[in-house]
Write an enzyme that holds these catalytic residues in place. Structure first.
Site, PDB file in Angstrom:
ATOM      1  N   GLU A 164       0.799  -1.240   0.000  1.00  0.00           N
ATOM      2  CA  GLU A 164       0.000   0.000   0.000  1.00  0.00           C
ATOM      3  C   GLU A 164       0.828   1.287   0.000  1.00  0.00           C
ATOM      4  OE1 GLU A 164      -2.710  -0.369   3.279  1.00  0.00           O
ATOM      5  OE2 GLU A 164      -3.576  -2.225   2.508  1.00  0.00           O
ATOM      6  N   ASN A 206       2.078  -5.122  -3.190  1.00  0.00           N
ATOM      7  CA  ASN A 206       0.670  -5.430  -2.913  1.00  0.00           C
ATOM      8  C   ASN A 206      -0.087  -4.135  -2.617  1.00  0.00           C
ATOM      9  OD1 ASN A 206      -1.304  -7.585  -2.354  1.00  0.00           O
ATOM     10  ND2 ASN A 206      -1.259  -6.861  -0.237  1.00  0.00           N
ATOM     11  N   HIS A 243     -10.579  -5.653  -2.448  1.00  0.00           N
ATOM     12  CA  HIS A 243     -11.645  -5.461  -1.454  1.00  0.00           C
ATOM     13  C   HIS A 243     -12.759  -4.662  -2.135  1.00  0.00           C
ATOM     14  CE1 HIS A 243      -9.206  -7.001   1.806  1.00  0.00           C
ATOM     15  NE2 HIS A 243      -8.243  -6.146   1.509  1.00  0.00           N
ATOM     16  N   GLU A 272      -6.380 -10.492  -1.464  1.00  0.00           N
ATOM     17  CA  GLU A 272      -7.198 -10.274  -0.260  1.00  0.00           C
ATOM     18  C   GLU A 272      -8.670 -10.165  -0.642  1.00  0.00           C
ATOM     19  OE1 GLU A 272      -5.703  -6.990   2.087  1.00  0.00           O
ATOM     20  OE2 GLU A 272      -3.621  -7.517   1.684  1.00  0.00           O
ATOM     21  N   ASP A 274     -12.395  -9.943  -1.084  1.00  0.00           N
ATOM     22  CA  ASP A 274     -13.705 -10.039  -0.449  1.00  0.00           C
ATOM     23  C   ASP A 274     -14.632  -9.051  -1.146  1.00  0.00           C
ATOM     24  OD1 ASP A 274     -12.751  -7.667   0.736  1.00  0.00           O
ATOM     25  OD2 ASP A 274     -12.634  -8.520   2.754  1.00  0.00           O
TER      26      ASP A 274
HETATM   27  O1  G3I Z   1      -6.100  -8.128  18.826  1.00  0.00           O
HETATM   28  C1  G3I Z   1      -6.503  -6.841  19.282  1.00  0.00           C
HETATM   29  C2  G3I Z   1      -7.345  -6.942  20.511  1.00  0.00           C
HETATM   30  O2  G3I Z   1      -6.583  -7.511  21.550  1.00  0.00           O
HETATM   31  C3  G3I Z   1      -7.865  -5.567  20.883  1.00  0.00           C
HETATM   32  O3  G3I Z   1      -8.729  -5.682  21.948  1.00  0.00           O
HETATM   33  C4  G3I Z   1      -8.576  -4.943  19.722  1.00  0.00           C
HETATM   34  C5  G3I Z   1      -9.038  -3.519  20.043  1.00  0.00           C
HETATM   35  O4  G3I Z   1      -9.145  -2.737  18.896  1.00  0.00           O
HETATM   36  O5  G3I Z   1      -7.720  -4.889  18.609  1.00  0.00           O
HETATM   37  C6  G3I Z   1      -7.282  -6.161  18.187  1.00  0.00           C
HETATM   38  O6  G3I Z   1      -6.438  -6.007  17.067  1.00  0.00           O
HETATM   39  C7  G3I Z   1      -7.056  -5.710  15.838  1.00  0.00           C
HETATM   40  C8  G3I Z   1      -6.579  -6.694  14.809  1.00  0.00           C
HETATM   41  O7  G3I Z   1      -7.102  -6.389  13.548  1.00  0.00           O
HETATM   42  C9  G3I Z   1      -6.965  -8.134  15.156  1.00  0.00           C
HETATM   43  O8  G3I Z   1      -8.355  -8.263  15.106  1.00  0.00           O
HETATM   44  C10 G3I Z   1      -6.683  -4.298  15.430  1.00  0.00           C
HETATM   45  O9  G3I Z   1      -7.239  -3.348  16.312  1.00  0.00           O
HETATM   46  C11 G3I Z   1      -7.182  -4.037  14.024  1.00  0.00           C
HETATM   47  O10 G3I Z   1      -6.661  -2.795  13.589  1.00  0.00           O
HETATM   48  C12 G3I Z   1      -6.693  -5.112  13.114  1.00  0.00           C
HETATM   49  O11 G3I Z   1      -7.254  -4.897  11.845  1.00  0.00           O
HETATM   50  C13 G3I Z   1      -6.591  -5.523  10.772  1.00  0.00           C
HETATM   51  C14 G3I Z   1      -6.246  -4.474   9.734  1.00  0.00           C
HETATM   52  O12 G3I Z   1      -5.639  -5.110   8.622  1.00  0.00           O
HETATM   53  C15 G3I Z   1      -5.283  -3.447  10.278  1.00  0.00           C
HETATM   54  O13 G3I Z   1      -4.882  -2.588   9.283  1.00  0.00           O
HETATM   55  C16 G3I Z   1      -7.523  -6.555  10.184  1.00  0.00           C
HETATM   56  O14 G3I Z   1      -7.707  -7.623  11.091  1.00  0.00           O
HETATM   57  C17 G3I Z   1      -6.916  -7.118   8.902  1.00  0.00           C
HETATM   58  O15 G3I Z   1      -7.866  -7.908   8.252  1.00  0.00           O
HETATM   59  C18 G3I Z   1      -6.548  -5.974   7.996  1.00  0.00           C
HETATM   60  O16 G3I Z   1      -5.927  -6.512   6.851  1.00  0.00           O
HETATM   61  C19 G3I Z   1      -5.579  -5.559   5.881  1.00  0.00           C
HETATM   62  C20 G3I Z   1      -4.350  -6.077   5.165  1.00  0.00           C
HETATM   63  O17 G3I Z   1      -3.332  -6.342   6.092  1.00  0.00           O
HETATM   64  C21 G3I Z   1      -3.872  -5.104   4.110  1.00  0.00           C
HETATM   65  N1  G3I Z   1      -4.927  -4.764   3.199  1.00  0.00           N
HETATM   66  C22 G3I Z   1      -6.151  -4.293   3.809  1.00  0.00           C
HETATM   67  C23 G3I Z   1      -6.666  -5.314   4.828  1.00  0.00           C
HETATM   68  C24 G3I Z   1      -7.980  -4.893   5.365  1.00  0.00           C
HETATM   69  O18 G3I Z   1      -7.880  -3.695   6.105  1.00  0.00           O
END
Ligand code: G3I
Length: 489
Positions: A164, A206, A243, A272, A274
């Site tokens: 990105e 990516n 996405h 990725e 969806d």
């Molecule tokens: O695990 C913690 C948890 O302990 C806490 O209580 C909670 C509170 O916010 O956060 C949890 O972590 C989160 C994590 O996902 C696991 O669920 C983060 O806040 C959250 O920001 C994180 O989001 C991820 C996101 O990337 C961050 O940018 C998504 O799961 C993940 O699917 C997403 O993936 C990205 C790719 O890496 C890049 N392309 C876009 C894609 C979608 O955004």
């Protein structure tokens, strides 16, 4: 199953995909029916030599329904968060691989391959890195790339080396970030560090919102990849996150985008996927994306960003192939049918450097005479009666020939996808390599390390036919495979 029933099922699948393609406005490619219908995403994709993957969170390991679906349906795994910068280097130069290892080990123990995600990114940086700048940040980023890629060396099919880095909107330029402010060359520096650390992994750029060919962001990334290929920056693949939702629908020119990037000499992968929605509309869009990939020989696989809607990063949009109870959705069936309808067989990595396939021991036999013009492989199917002028495309695949202490032979196979009236292939070697002999083609030399090869005759090929040419490279100690591309006329 009787042949008649089999054919009826195949005909239904083809027509379902044609409808799906029309629904998203795509041209229906010439589908080559696959040999046998696969009953899972993995087996159906394998019919055309592709993988079908899923992102996996560590929490999935506690859910036997989800791991069961992963085992059954997918053969490529991406860690959703566990291999990102904040997860793997929470304190500077102190690395934490426990959560990444759980996913990588589960994948490898279950016969899956792994896409590594992601080595360098403006987002999900550990706190200590967010506050850095300049040379300190550049060095910290390179150290991260080197250490993580070295740790996972030999276990990763492809790394998202940089994620990105381009801006949304109409600029077509780089996204502002602390990494970008270290200098415009930060991306290529990351790729070079990754190649040095794990020469066997494919190295990908990516990004998201790069699906529509006419968008400025797509053009920006395209120009970067083109520049990297021209200058020998080690990039092997481009990931399209994909996405989609109603505000960002599957573009009607998706296959054009994938093909244009592939023609630069990189693999393309949907990384990725969806699509928010439900029912037949969602199903048709998944089928359309699948079909776009299957129409491009160097589109080597598709990964969906999760398994069940309930675990998706945007669960409310129900964007995945399985519902919260693990049931197959209409989108699953649309995808499976599209995979089973077949397409162009994937030819991954034919034009990329693949050091794992390079000789582990240097060849010793030394020919007494230089190879001058002796072909090792004759053109396989050069038609004696040229087909009519065509509008097809071509792919170029590199294969290793003989090797000696100081040089090696390579053969390039040109394959027509649709009728073509002629072809031009570009071969790029890496310094200090030099091409010292060629056969079965007419070369010109745009620069010292680039050869443009044209056919000796008309070059006309009918759909599916191939021609070959060969060359000898004096390698000067650099065994990197040449990059080859093909364009048809
Ligand atoms: O695990 C913690 C948890 O302990 C806490 O209580 C909670 C509170 O916010 O956060 C949890 O972590 C989160 C994590 O996902 C696991 O669920 C983060 O806040 C959250 O920001 C994180 O989001 C991820 C996101 O990337 C961050 O940018 C998504 O799961 C993940 O699917 C997403 O993936 C990205 C790719 O890496 C890049 N392309 C876009 C894609 C979608 O955004």
């Amino acid at each position: 199953m009787t042949i008649t029933r089999h054919r009826r099922r195949r005909a239904r699948a083809v027509s379902a995909v044609a409808v799906a393609a029309m629904a998203v406005g795509m041209a229906v490619p010439l589908a080559l029916p696959a040999a046998a219908a696969g009953s899972t995403l993995e087996s159906a994709a394998a019919e055309t030599n592709r993988y079908y993957g899923a992102a996996m969170a560590g929490s999935y390991l506690n859910n036997s329904q989800v791991t069961g679906i992963l085992q059954r349906e997918f053969d490529m795994i991406t860690a959703e968060n566990e291999m990102k910068m904040d997860a793997t280097e929470p304190s500077q130069n102190q690395f934490s691989y426990t959560n990444g290892d759980r996913i990588v080990n589960w994948a490898l123990q279950n016969g899956k391959q792994v896409r590594g995600h992601a080595l360098a990114w403006h987002s999900q940086q550990p706190g200590w890195m967010q506050n850095m700048s300049g040379t300190n940040l550049r060095n910290a980023m390179l150290n991260h790339v080197t250490k993580v890629a070295t740790y996972y060396k030999g276990k990763i099919y492809a790394w998202d080396v940089v994620n990105e880095a381009y801006a949304d909107g109409n600029s077509g330029g780089r996204r502002d970030s602390n990494l970008q402010r270290t200098g415009n060359d930060w991306i290529e520096a990351a790729f070079r560090a990754a190649r040095a650390a794990d020469p066997g992994a494919k190295l990908c750029y990516n990004d998201y919102n790069t699906d529509n060919w006419s968008h400025a962001k797509t053009q920006g990334v395209y120009n970067m990849v083109k520049d990297f290929k021209a200058r020998g920056v080690p990039i092997d693949c481009v990931g399209f996150q994909a996405h989609f939702n109603s505000g960002n629908p599957v573009p009607s020119n998706y296959d054009v985008t994938l093909r244009n990037f592939a023609d630069l000499g990189v693999d393309v992968q949907i990384t990725e996927l969806d699509i928010e929605g439900s029912g037949s509309s969602q199903s048709q869009q998944f089928a359309g994306v699948t079909q776009a990939c299957l129409s491009v020989a160097r589109c080597t696989g598709i990964t969906v960003w999760g398994v069940r809607d309930s675990e998706s990063w945007r669960a409310s949009g129900t964007p995945l192939l399985f519902d919260g109870s693990g049931n197959k959705k209409a989108a699953y069936t649309g995808t499976l049918n599209a995979l089973n309808a077949g397409g162009v067989r994937a030819t991954p990595g034919g034009t990329t450097t693949q050091p794992t396939q390079q000789p582990t021991t240097q060849p010793t036999s030394q020919p007494t005479t230089q190879p001058t013009s002796q072909p090792t492989t004759q053109p396989t199917a050069n038609p004696t009666t040229p087909p009519p002028t065509g509008s097809g495309t071509c792919t170029a695949t590199y294969s290793e020939g003989e090797k000696w202490n100081d040089r090696f032979n390579g053969v390039v196979t040109i394959r027509a996808n649709g009728n073509i009236s002629s072809w031009t292939s570009t071969v790029t070697v890496r310094s200090p390599q030099r091409i010292i002999a060629t056969w079965s083609g007419s070369p010109t030399w745009p620069s010292a390390n680039v050869m443009t090869m044209r056919p000796n005759g008309s070059g006309a090929l009918a759909n599916g036919q191939t021609a070959s040419f060969g060359f000898t490279v004096q390698h000067g100690g650099n065994w990197t495979w040449p990059t080859v591309t093909c364009s048809a006329s």
